[in-house]
Enzyme design. Sequence first.
Site, short mmCIF file in Angstrom:
data_model
loop_
_atom_site.label_atom_id
_atom_site.label_comp_id
_atom_site.label_asym_id
_atom_site.label_seq_id
_atom_site.Cartn_x
_atom_site.Cartn_y
_atom_site.Cartn_z
N SER A 13 -1.91 6.18 2.94
CA SER A 13 -1.07 6.69 1.85
C SER A 13 0.24 5.92 1.73
CB SER A 13 -0.76 8.17 2.07
OG SER A 13 0.19 8.60 1.11
N SER A 15 2.69 7.17 -0.10
CA SER A 15 3.71 8.16 -0.47
C SER A 15 4.90 8.20 0.49
CB SER A 15 3.09 9.55 -0.60
OG SER A 15 2.23 9.56 -1.73
N THR A 60 -3.47 14.75 -1.48
CA THR A 60 -4.39 13.69 -1.89
C THR A 60 -5.81 14.02 -1.41
OG1 THR A 60 -4.68 11.30 -2.02
CG2 THR A 60 -3.82 12.14 0.06
N LYS A 64 -7.33 17.91 -3.42
CA LYS A 64 -6.67 18.15 -4.73
C LYS A 64 -7.23 19.36 -5.50
CE LYS A 64 -4.66 13.75 -6.15
NZ LYS A 64 -4.64 12.78 -7.27
N ASN A 85 -1.64 17.82 -7.35
CA ASN A 85 -1.22 16.72 -6.46
C ASN A 85 0.17 16.95 -5.86
OD1 ASN A 85 0.45 16.14 -8.63
ND2 ASN A 85 0.17 13.93 -8.44
N ASP A 100 0.11 13.44 -12.20
CA ASP A 100 -0.61 12.18 -12.45
C ASP A 100 -0.55 11.76 -13.92
OD1 ASP A 100 -1.37 11.63 -9.81
OD2 ASP A 100 -3.14 12.90 -9.96
N ALA A 127 -14.59 8.86 -15.76
CA ALA A 127 -14.46 10.30 -16.02
C ALA A 127 -14.22 11.06 -14.71
CB ALA A 127 -15.71 10.82 -16.72
N GLY A 129 -11.28 12.06 -11.48
CA GLY A 129 -10.00 12.76 -11.46
C GLY A 129 -8.90 11.99 -12.19
N ALA A 130 -8.85 10.68 -11.98
CA ALA A 130 -7.81 9.88 -12.61
C ALA A 130 -7.98 9.86 -14.13
CB ALA A 130 -7.85 8.46 -12.06
P1 ATR Z 1 -10.92 9.22 -9.08
O1 ATR Z 1 -10.66 10.64 -8.74
O2 ATR Z 1 -10.03 8.23 -8.40
O3 ATR Z 1 -11.02 8.99 -10.56
P2 ATR Z 1 -13.79 9.46 -8.78
O4 ATR Z 1 -13.71 10.87 -9.20
O5 ATR Z 1 -14.67 9.10 -7.63
O6 ATR Z 1 -12.36 8.90 -8.42
O7 ATR Z 1 -14.20 8.59 -10.06
C1 ATR Z 1 -14.55 7.26 -9.98
C2 ATR Z 1 -14.92 6.74 -11.37
O8 ATR Z 1 -15.39 5.39 -11.24
C3 ATR Z 1 -16.04 7.53 -12.03
O9 ATR Z 1 -15.85 7.50 -13.44
C4 ATR Z 1 -17.26 6.71 -11.62
O10 ATR Z 1 -18.39 6.85 -12.49
P3 ATR Z 1 -19.47 8.03 -12.23
O11 ATR Z 1 -18.85 9.27 -12.77
O12 ATR Z 1 -20.68 7.60 -12.98
O13 ATR Z 1 -19.69 8.08 -10.73
C5 ATR Z 1 -16.72 5.31 -11.74
N1 ATR Z 1 -17.52 4.37 -10.96
C6 ATR Z 1 -17.50 4.18 -9.61
N2 ATR Z 1 -18.39 3.23 -9.24
C7 ATR Z 1 -18.99 2.82 -10.37
C8 ATR Z 1 -20.01 1.83 -10.67
N3 ATR Z 1 -20.56 1.08 -9.71
N4 ATR Z 1 -20.37 1.66 -11.96
C9 ATR Z 1 -19.82 2.41 -12.95
N5 ATR Z 1 -18.85 3.33 -12.73
C10 ATR Z 1 -18.45 3.54 -11.47
#
Ligand code: ATR
Length: 269
Positions: A13, A15, A60, A64, A85, A100, A127, A129-130
């Site tokens: 982290s 932070s 984190t 969360k 967060n 965020d 799609a 968390g971010a």
């Molecule tokens: P965070 O909270 O940081 O956003 P997350 O919830 O794990 O992390 O989301 C990661 C994002 O990257 C998701 O949109 C994921 O797509 P999926 O919902 O289909 O899993 C995307 N992502 C990660 N690896 C991927 C890959 N190899 N190809 C396409 N999208 C990917």
Amino acid sequence: MKAAVIGHPINHSKSPLIHQYWLKKYDLSGSYEAIDIAPENLKAGVQTLIDQGYNGFNVTVPHKQAIMDLCDDVDSNAQKIGAVNTVVIKEGKLLGRNTDAYGFIQNIKQNAPQFDLKNKDVLILGAGGAAKAVAFGLAQEGVRKIIISNRTKEKAQALKNISPLITVIDWDEKQAAIEQVDMVVNATSLGMVGKPPLDISTSFLKKSALVTDIVYTPLITDLLKTEQQGDNLYVTGIGMLLHQARPAFEAWTGILPEVDDELQRLVLA
Ligand code: ATR
């Protein structure tokens, strides 16, 4: 200020660096450390922080969502985004927030002040968390349309409850959409060190369009490289991390701290 960040694992982290930098810069006494709390110990770990007189803590991965059940109050932003967060402890009560979306928007405003988000059409890739926080922040800023493209389409569909401005397209339609929009946000982990590349081209972007990435390792991702060599505006992802920390520091000290170049250098070192 007596604060911390909790997560599991927590040793990576940034932070503590950020908050300790601000404590020094604003000549305040206080502490901010990283505390590893395993999921099964979350409730007891948080109770210890209350008992020890902490003003609050950042939250984190992986806590969360789970922390929301322990909060006495969760503000409307955090409820909509579905994650907390930042927790402020007041008289033994836990007040949950999400900063965020603020971090994402402030990063754009500080680094591309000439770009007005009003009435813009935005493409968000991802799609998770971010992406949720990004979509929520953009909807609040008065953009016209938010198009979401995610490998797993159902996850993008689930984000529709964040704003009526959201429409969802297939993952393989993203390249065509890029040419239509005013702003592109990579909110996936693609392009991060150790992850697969984000396989899209920004060659046919509108000249006035802005591109931003939430990934900041590397700072200039492949997505941003084209813009760095061309005319389009681009904003790197490190500022989202730095700006999301500001309202937490303000809640604990009364000072809304600045993000300056020295802090950015320190965190990227
Ligand atoms: P965070 O909270 O940081 O956003 P997350 O919830 O794990 O992390 O989301 C990661 C994002 O990257 C998701 O949109 C994921 O797509 P999926 O919902 O289909 O899993 C995307 N992502 C990660 N690896 C991927 C890959 N190899 N190809 C396409 N999208 C990917």
